[in-house]
Design a protein around this motif. Structure first.
Motif, PDB file in Angstrom:
ATOM      1  N   GLU A   1     -10.062   4.605   3.279  1.00 39.62           N
ATOM      2  CA  GLU A   1     -10.181   4.766   1.833  1.00 39.62           C
ATOM      3  C   GLU A   1     -11.611   5.165   1.490  1.00 39.62           C
TER       4      GLU A   1
ATOM      5  N   LYS B   1       0.850  -1.176   0.000  1.00 43.91           N
ATOM      6  CA  LYS B   1       0.000   0.000   0.000  1.00 43.91           C
ATOM      7  C   LYS B   1       0.895   1.238   0.000  1.00 43.91           C
TER       8      LYS B   1
ATOM      9  N   GLU C   1     -10.387   7.116  -6.095  1.00 43.95           N
ATOM     10  CA  GLU C   1     -10.089   6.642  -4.749  1.00 43.95           C
ATOM     11  C   GLU C   1      -9.094   7.564  -4.053  1.00 43.95           C
TER      12      GLU C   1
ATOM     13  N   SER D   1      -7.634   8.684   0.263  1.00 44.44           N
ATOM     14  CA  SER D   1      -7.590   8.340   1.686  1.00 44.44           C
ATOM     15  C   SER D   1      -7.914   9.607   2.449  1.00 44.44           C
TER      16      SER D   1
END
Length: 96
Positions: free
Chosen positions: A74, A34, A81, A83
């Protein structure tokens, strides 16, 4: 985009990690970690102290930041997308 984080929250677009290692090995999507680096897209007005005064944010829109591997939540905004996390989850700003 019409999204404004509240209080001391920050909206971050993750920057993708390299697809190749220094030795030229291609990393498949399933093996990638990630991302821990991102670009600040939007910031809230800042937290409030106990006496009600605003505490200004240290990050600004456009900053490149480093954050913890599992920090934030998220979310999808306008089909993209991102965060969203508290400013305290950000470890630092990369360059200025």
């Amino acid at each position: 985009m019409k999204f404004r984080p509240l209080h001391d929250r920050v909206l971050i677009e993750s920057l993708e990690s390299e697809e190749k290692t220094a030795g030229g090995i291609i990393i498949p999507d399933t093996a990638k970690e990630k991302p821990q680096e991102g670009k600040v897209i939007a910031v809230g007005p800042g937290a409030k102290s106990e006496d009600g005064k605003a505490i200004p944010m240290d990050v600004e829109v456009g900053d490149r930041v480093l954050f913890g591997k599992w920090s934030g939540t998220e979310v999808k905004v306008d089909g993209k997308e991102y965060s969203i996390m508290k400013e305290s989850d950000i470890m630092g700003v990369v360059g200025k």
